[in-house]
Write an enzyme that holds these catalytic residues in place. Structure first.
Site, mmCIF file in Angstrom:
data_model
loop_
_atom_site.group_PDB
_atom_site.id
_atom_site.type_symbol
_atom_site.label_atom_id
_atom_site.label_comp_id
_atom_site.label_asym_id
_atom_site.label_seq_id
_atom_site.Cartn_x
_atom_site.Cartn_y
_atom_site.Cartn_z
ATOM 1 N N ASP A 94 0.847 -1.190 0.000
ATOM 2 C CA ASP A 94 0.000 0.000 0.000
ATOM 3 C C ASP A 94 0.882 1.240 0.000
ATOM 4 O O ASP A 94 1.669 1.442 0.916
ATOM 5 C CB ASP A 94 -0.897 -0.009 1.244
ATOM 6 C CG ASP A 94 -2.068 0.960 1.137
ATOM 7 O OD1 ASP A 94 -1.965 1.941 0.363
ATOM 8 O OD2 ASP A 94 -3.073 0.738 1.818
ATOM 9 N N ARG A 128 -0.435 4.384 -0.438
ATOM 10 C CA ARG A 128 -1.249 5.580 -0.217
ATOM 11 C C ARG A 128 -0.716 6.376 0.971
ATOM 12 O O ARG A 128 -0.177 5.799 1.917
ATOM 13 C CB ARG A 128 -2.705 5.182 0.057
ATOM 14 C CG ARG A 128 -3.398 4.641 -1.162
ATOM 15 C CD ARG A 128 -4.766 4.138 -0.834
ATOM 16 N NE ARG A 128 -4.713 2.990 0.068
ATOM 17 C CZ ARG A 128 -5.782 2.308 0.434
ATOM 18 N NH1 ARG A 128 -6.966 2.649 0.006
ATOM 19 N NH2 ARG A 128 -5.667 1.279 1.239
#
Ligand SMILES: [Zn+2]
Length: 213
Positions: free
Chosen positions: A145, A147
């Site tokens: 991930d 983000r």
């Protein structure tokens, strides 16, 4: 539409400077949707990427505002792909805000957990060969991930919002926003019914990415 939202136009400095970065807010426009009547503003970040806030009620300086920090998912939100649950999560959040009469979605343009659309589809192709969502990202050389939520923290700070109820199943977001000085009173979980296509994906999110369901 409440007049108080309209008179609030311009009450926020259009340009907010901090030490490292600057974000710029557009004017407020009305945004009627199938979920209800909202207001919308675009937030441009320091590299020119256009993010969106869509909200209801007087959010500036609000305390304990219900907030969804949502990352773009073109495949889910435009084409209603059933490989993920992004579209349902966004819809759930908008319906919730409509029901509450106040709240905000911060829509961040970080497609494919931050690896972009091109690489997201490459990861999907790998998943079609049997890898799960985390394994596919790692095979492509990315973390599971990528983000980040700094921008969400900046947007909240710029709007004078220091305490929220976060609409999420992702505990990483809680920590990221706390780091930016945002006080999180509670987590509002999103309840999604899995389908046959995203059942495995949701299991991986739960088991490997610590998402809470
Ligand atoms: Zn998605």
């Amino acid at each position: 539409m409440k007049a108080d939202n309209i008179t609030n136009i311009g009450s926020i400095p259009l340009k907010t400077q901090s030490t490292e970065t600057s974000i710029t807010f557009s004017e407020v426009a009305k945004m009627p949707t199938s979920h209800g009547d909202f207001h919308v503003r675009v937030v441009m970040d320091s590299v020119g990427t256009e993010h969106v806030i869509i909200y209801k009620g007087t959010i500036e300086n609000a305390e304990f505002l219900d907030v969804r920090v949502h990352s773009e998912c073109l495949t889910g939100e435009v084409f209603e792909s059933m490989r993920c649950d992004c579209d349902q999560q966004l819809s759930w959040a908008l319906d919730h805000i409509e029901a509450q009469g106040i709240g905000m979605v911060i829509y961040l343009r970080q497609e494919g957990r931050g690896i972009g659309l091109f690489n997201k589809i490459r990861a999907y192709a790998l998943q079609d060969t049997g890898l799960d969502t985390v394994e596919a990202n790692i095979k492509l050389g990315f973390p599971s991930d990528m983000r980040t939520y700094e921008l969400a923290g900046e947007i909240l700070n710029a709007l004078g919002i220091s305490s929220i109820n976060l609409i999420t199943n992702n505990p990483l977001k809680l920590d990221a926003l706390k780091k930016h000085g945002i006080k999180i009173r509670s987590r509002i979980p999103i309840l999604i019914e899995p389908n046959e296509h995203n059942k495995h994906y949701l299991n991986v999110k739960s088991n490997k990415m610590n998402h809470l369901f």
